[in-house]
Design a protein around this motif. Structure first.
Motif, PDB file in Angstrom:
ATOM      1  N   ASP A 441      -8.428  16.763 -33.494  1.00  0.00           N
ATOM      2  CA  ASP A 441      -8.206  15.481 -32.916  1.00  0.00           C
ATOM      3  C   ASP A 441      -7.990  15.791 -31.368  1.00  0.00           C
ATOM      4  N   PRO A 470      -8.484   9.430 -32.281  1.00  0.00           N
ATOM      5  CA  PRO A 470      -7.788   8.628 -33.635  1.00  0.00           C
ATOM      6  C   PRO A 470      -8.019   7.227 -33.077  1.00  0.00           C
ATOM      7  N   ALA A 471      -7.476   6.263 -34.029  1.00  0.00           N
ATOM      8  CA  ALA A 471      -7.781   4.821 -33.741  1.00  0.00           C
ATOM      9  C   ALA A 471      -7.228   4.234 -32.322  1.00  0.00           C
ATOM     10  N   SER A 472      -6.034   4.711 -32.067  1.00  0.00           N
ATOM     11  CA  SER A 472      -5.449   4.099 -30.743  1.00  0.00           C
ATOM     12  C   SER A 472      -6.145   4.534 -29.528  1.00  0.00           C
ATOM     13  N   GLN A 473      -6.708   5.737 -29.432  1.00  0.00           N
ATOM     14  CA  GLN A 473      -7.458   6.314 -28.246  1.00  0.00           C
ATOM     15  C   GLN A 473      -9.019   5.635 -28.338  1.00  0.00           C
ATOM     16  N   GLU A 474      -9.356   5.357 -29.562  1.00  0.00           N
ATOM     17  CA  GLU A 474     -10.564   4.565 -29.746  1.00  0.00           C
ATOM     18  C   GLU A 474     -10.623   3.211 -28.943  1.00  0.00           C
ATOM     19  N   GLN A 496     -11.918   8.567 -35.945  1.00  0.00           N
ATOM     20  CA  GLN A 496     -11.060   9.017 -37.103  1.00  0.00           C
ATOM     21  C   GLN A 496     -10.622   7.695 -37.815  1.00  0.00           C
TER      22      GLN A 496
END
Length: 496
Positions: A441, A470-474, A496
């Motif tokens: 990650d 991760p979703a936030s970084q996406e 992810q």
């Protein structure tokens, strides 16, 4: 082709032929129409060759002229069919899938290109077995300077015919016969016409199955090739037995600028022989000794003598299994390579934990544009050192940086690096990918990387394979993609 302007009393008579030849040389309908318009608006200013050809044709009877026009149209159609064109003095048919029939058409094309200087028919398997038909016409292109026949499946008959043909092209400067296995064992037949006074500047014989006897012959020939600047013998492992002869020949090639011996199976003995020759090649600009793993424990003398190559711009020594002693010798010598632009140390595990040995080199490398440290077992301290060097304004010219396959660097190390990579204003490509067997990650350092990218005006490619967002970084990346005005490719491991 010369663009000298000429006007003669017969200009009006030669215009139709000039238009035809110009159309043929450009090779595309759109360009042909543009050329016709240019001829009308510029009072006809053809090149020397076109005017000479057209003038010589005016005396022909009508039937002969019609035949000539017909041949020209067929040749134009041939080039258009391949999506190629003969522009100025270059005919490039590289990787065109030429058939046997195409080869016949190409041979018919040669009489119409008397000023041809470059012919490239590399990566066309059907050239093999047909080269005699070309070499018999070499006298028609006697001004040829560049000949590329890489990966053409040349036969023994082909290479013998080629050797005979070199007598008809005395201006030859560049020859590429790479990836033709039948060259091996037949090199004397091919290069027999290269004698003292030859103008040859480049010889590329990559993966040609060269034998020890070929190497011995080449060593004896080298002193006659005083104009030679580039010699590439990569992926010919059997020449190692004749490296002594080659080395003796290299001593006489004072103009040599590029020497490539990638994956040649260099032994400890051959490395010691090279160490005696290297200091004599003072004009050398590129040296490739990569993928010679026996260098690892026996090349201290060779590497320490790199200091005698002040003009060296590219040093490629990846995957040489260096040990600590050899890496130390390299580090000490590299300080003297002030002109270095490309430095490839990838796949040498001993670099990990020892990057500090290159600290002075990195600080003094004002010209370095490419630095490759892939799979070097780098640790967090190494990346912190690199970040510090970047922060203090060094490596300002760096365009490509490869730190991939160094999985032992912790998130703190990547954070320090990403916080400072923004100072590399000329950076175009960055690779921090993980090994194929490893997925991780992304840490909080990814935000620093995104911010850094906004400060890098040249960046276009960021390799992040197997790093998972991760979703936030996406979401951050999606916002960045929407807001940014430049096209930047993030090659990551997915979301992810």
């Amino acid at each position: 082709m010369s663009q000298t302007r000429k006007k003669t009393s017969s200009e009006g008579e030669t215009k139709p032929q000039t238009s035809t030849v110009n159309k043929f040389l450009r090779g595309s309908n759109a360009e042909s129409r543009k050329e016709d318009n240019d001829l009308k608006t510029s009072d006809s200013q053809p090149s020397d060759w076109i005017q000479k050809t057209a003038t010589s044709e005016t005396a022909k009877p009508l039937s002969s002229e019609m035949e000539w026009r017909s041949s020209m149209e067929k040749n134009e159609h041939f080039l258009q069919k391949l999506g190629k064109k003969a522009v100025n003095k270059c005919l490039d048919l590289n990787n065109c899938g030429l058939t046997t029939a195409d080869m016949k058409e190409m041979v018919a094309l040669l009489p119409f290109l008397p000023d041809l200087e470059e012919l490239d028919i590399s990566w066309n398997g059907f050239v093999g077995g047909t080269l005699l038909s070309i070499t018999q016409q070499m006298h028609l292109v006697s001004k040829l300077k560049i000949l590329r026949l890489g990966s053409c499946r040349l036969t023994t008959d082909d290479v013998q015919a080629l050797g005979e043909a070199f007598e008809m092209i005395p201006e030859l400067e560049e020859l590429n016969l790479s990836w033709n296995s039948k060259v091996g064992g037949n090199l004397p037949l091919i290069l027999q016409k290269f004698q003292k006074g030859s103008k040859i500047q480049m010889i590329e014989l990559v993966d040609c199955s060269l034998t020890s006897e070929d190497g011995t012959f080449l060593g004896q020939l080298l002193p006659m090739l005083q104009s030679l600047e580039v010699l590439d013998l990569s992926i010919n492992r059997d020449i190692v037995g004749s490296l002594n002869s080659i080395a003796q020949g290299l001593k006489s090639t004072s103009n040599l600028k590029v020497l490539k011996l990638h994956s040649c199976g260099l032994s400890q003995k051959s490395v010691k022989i090279l160490a005696q020759v290297i200091p004599l090649l003072s004009n050398l600009q590129e040296l490739d000794l990569s993928a010679n793993k026996k260098m690892g424990s026996s090349s201290e003398n060779l590497l320490s003598r790199l200091r005698f190559l002040p003009a060296l711009k590219s040093l490629v020594i990846n995957n040489c299994a260096f040990e600590s002693e050899t890496f130390t010798a390299l580090a000490e010598a590299s300080v003297h390579l002030s002109a270095l632009e490309v430095f490839n140390l990838s796949w040498n595990k001993c670099v990990g934990g020892n990057l500090k040995l290159l600290l002075e080199t990195l600080k003094l490398s004002m010209s370095l544009q490419v630095l490759r440290l892939s799979s070097c077992s780098l640790v967090t301290e190494d990346v912190a050192l690199l970040a510090s060097v970047i922060q203090t304004g060094h490596l300002a010219k760096l365009q490509k940086l490869d730190l991939s396959y160094n999985d032992s660097i912790c998130d703190a190390g990547w954070t320090m690096f990403c916080q400072n990579v923004r100072f590399l204003k000329e950076l175009i490509e960055l690779d921090i990918s993980l090994r194929p067997s490893n997925f991780r990650d992304c840490g909080q350092w990814f935000r620093h990387l995104l911010y850094a990218v906004t400060k890098l005006p040249q960046i276009t490619e960021i390799g992040m394979k197997r790093w998972i967002l991760p979703a936030s970084q996406e979401e951050e990346l999606e916002c960045f993609d929407q807001d940014k005005k430049r096209s930047i490719h993030f090659d990551h491991g997915g979301f992810q």
